[in-house]
Scaffold this motif. Structure first.
Motif, short mmCIF file in Angstrom:
data_model
loop_
_atom_site.label_atom_id
_atom_site.label_comp_id
_atom_site.label_asym_id
_atom_site.label_seq_id
_atom_site.Cartn_x
_atom_site.Cartn_y
_atom_site.Cartn_z
N ARG A 162 0.83 -1.11 -0.04
CA ARG A 162 0.00 -0.06 -0.15
C ARG A 162 0.76 1.17 -0.08
NH1 ARG A 162 -3.26 -3.19 3.72
NH2 ARG A 162 -2.24 -1.98 5.37
N GLU A 171 -6.72 0.10 -5.64
CA GLU A 171 -7.42 -0.79 -4.54
C GLU A 171 -8.57 0.15 -4.03
OE1 GLU A 171 -4.53 -2.18 -1.86
OE2 GLU A 171 -3.84 -3.89 -3.17
N LEU A 172 -8.71 1.40 -3.66
CA LEU A 172 -9.85 2.08 -3.02
C LEU A 172 -10.69 2.29 -4.33
CD1 LEU A 172 -7.65 5.01 -1.20
CD2 LEU A 172 -9.00 3.02 -0.33
N GLU A 173 -10.35 2.29 -5.43
CA GLU A 173 -11.37 2.64 -6.42
C GLU A 173 -12.15 1.22 -6.65
OE1 GLU A 173 -9.30 3.83 -9.90
OE2 GLU A 173 -8.86 6.10 -9.20
N ALA A 174 -11.37 0.09 -6.98
CA ALA A 174 -11.89 -1.24 -6.97
C ALA A 174 -13.07 -1.39 -5.77
CB ALA A 174 -11.10 -2.41 -7.06
N ASN A 175 -12.71 -1.16 -4.76
CA ASN A 175 -13.34 -1.37 -3.57
C ASN A 175 -14.64 -0.42 -3.44
OD1 ASN A 175 -11.87 -3.11 -2.50
ND2 ASN A 175 -10.86 -1.68 -1.02
N ALA A 176 -14.53 0.87 -3.96
CA ALA A 176 -15.69 1.73 -3.93
C ALA A 176 -16.81 1.28 -5.18
CB ALA A 176 -15.10 3.05 -4.38
N ALA A 178 -17.13 -1.89 -6.19
CA ALA A 178 -17.53 -3.07 -5.70
C ALA A 178 -18.91 -2.81 -4.76
CB ALA A 178 -16.49 -3.97 -5.17
N ARG A 179 -18.77 -1.73 -3.91
CA ARG A 179 -19.77 -1.29 -2.85
C ARG A 179 -20.89 -0.55 -3.84
NH1 ARG A 179 -15.28 0.16 0.46
NH2 ARG A 179 -15.41 2.29 -0.60
N LYS A 182 -22.74 -3.28 -5.52
CA LYS A 182 -23.64 -4.15 -4.64
C LYS A 182 -25.18 -3.36 -4.01
CE LYS A 182 -23.31 -6.41 -0.15
NZ LYS A 182 -22.43 -6.81 1.14
#
Length: 409
Positions: A162, A171-176, A178-179, A182
């Protein structure tokens, strides 16, 4: 100082008067080194004058050398056999010796391992991957145990990863994303996105299967046979489908009269067509049962598509002919329908649409639909409406042309 006694001086005197064998050999080596060309020439002359004797001496020398090598090989083989028997008889002592030697030579063992790994890197990695793939559950257990033992090390590796701003931001963009996905699926009442995480062992297995498939030297011929078989199967079914179904119906009736268990007509049809096509093809030796089943499924789908298209075309032609034949009656029925709709307070419908709807309903009632659906009926209505419009326009053009010719005449 007293002189040495006569007895002690005798050996030294003997060595001086009679030089040792080593000194003689040394002088011989020096002589040979200084006179190589002369010795080589003398040997050549002697060999040319005594060729048979030279060959005999050479054969004797080779026989002695071969016998010596044979004796040495036998000695080594007996030694290996004795060592093998000893290791079998004393496994504990052998293991103890190996452990003691490894403990005493850690650096040497590490050097051996590193040297072997450098020269056989791919082989070592392949064997390690095979061991992991052979027992994936044990591999997962070992991984979990390592993670439990090395929590700080894992945290350090994650922090190092990181520490790269680009990786961290991605990684932050991918997590956002995905949320957001969902939440969108949840609001739409759809199930969450499910992904099967493929392990490295599964990926390697897939790669091995793909390599085995595409690198198979018989694959081109296999694909050719499958393609020809599937095309021939489809062609034969489209050409002789009705006759094959008649044969299948008769066969089913015969089995029923004989008291045998029933078999689906479709199964008999495709079993017969597979038999016919296989007999006519030149080569089918590479085809498997799965290939035949896949070809049958392809043929079934193609036959259904062709039959549906033919039924749709026939339906359109029948509807158009029905409207041309009973146009007056259908228009009268359409007017009555609009009158009834007006009486019930419902809006009227264009006459052409009602004529098409009534004609299609009458045709669908007395025509077997088989695989046609409601959507197919709507498509047929649109096509028939277009054909009628073209037909009316063409008739109008013909009438206008005749009227124009009469006016000119």
């Amino acid at each position: 100082m007293n002189d040495p006694p006569e007895e002690a001086a005798a050996p030294s005197k003997a060595r001086v008067e009679h030089p040792s064998v080593d000194d003689e050999a040394e002088r011989r080596r020096q002589y040979v080194a200084a006179n190589r060309d002369r010795i080589r020439e003398l040997n050549r002359l002697w060999r040319s004058e005594h060729l048979d004797r030279a060959r005999e001496l050479n054969r004797d020398s080779m026989r002695r050398a071969a016998a010596r090598r044979h004796r040495e090989a036998e000695v080594r083989a007996r030694g290996r056999e004795r060592a093998k028997l000893w290791r079998v008889a004393h496994p504990e002592r052998r293991r103890e010796y190996q452990q003691r030697w490894v403990a005493e030579n850690r650096e040497k063992v590490r050097e051996y391992y590193n040297r072997y790994y450098e020269s056989h890197r791919d082989e070592v990695n392949a064997r390690a991957a095979d061991r992991r793939d052979a027992d994936p559950e044990r591999t997962k257990q070992i991984t979990r145990q390592w993670a439990e033992r090395n929590k700080e090390r894992r945290a350090e590796l994650q922090r190092n990863r990181r520490s790269d701003p680009e990786i961290y931001q991605s990684e932050l963009e991918a997590n956002a994303a995905a949320r957001r996905l969902k939440r969108s699926l949840s609001r739409a009442g759809l199930p969450p996105k499910l992904l099967h995480a493929t392990t490295a062992a599964e990926r390697r297995a897939n790669e091995r299967e793909a390599d085995a498939y595409f690198n198979d030297p018989s694959r081109p011929e296999h694909l050719r046979q499958f393609t020809v078989f599937a095309e021939s199967l489809t062609e034969h079914m489209l050409k002789n489908g009705a006759r094959l179904r008649e044969f299948a119906d008769a066969y089913v009736e015969t089995r029923s009269r004989m008291g045998l268990p029933p078999i689906p007509v479709e199964t008999i049809v495709y079993a017969r067509v597979v038999e016919i096509v296989a007999e006519r093809m030149r080569r089918v030796d590479l085809l498997t049962g799965r290939d035949v089943a896949a070809a049958v499924r392809t043929t079934q789908a193609e036959v259904r598509t062709v039959e549906r298209r033919m039924q749709l075309d026939q339906l359109v032609k029948t509807v158009v002919a029905h409207i041309h034949r009973d146009d007056a009656r259908l228009r009268l029925a359409a007017k009555e329908e609009n009158a009834a709709r007006a009486h019930r307070g419902r809006p009227s419908v264009p006459t052409e649409s009602l004529v098409m709807k009534i004609a299609l309903h009458e045709i669908m009632e007395r025509t077997p639909r088989n695989g046609l659906t409601i959507e197919d009926a709507r498509v047929a209505a649109r096509i028939a409406r277009l054909q009628l419009a073209v037909s009316i326009e063409s008739r109008r053009c013909v009438v206008e042309e005749k009227y124009h010719q009469r006016s000119l005449g």
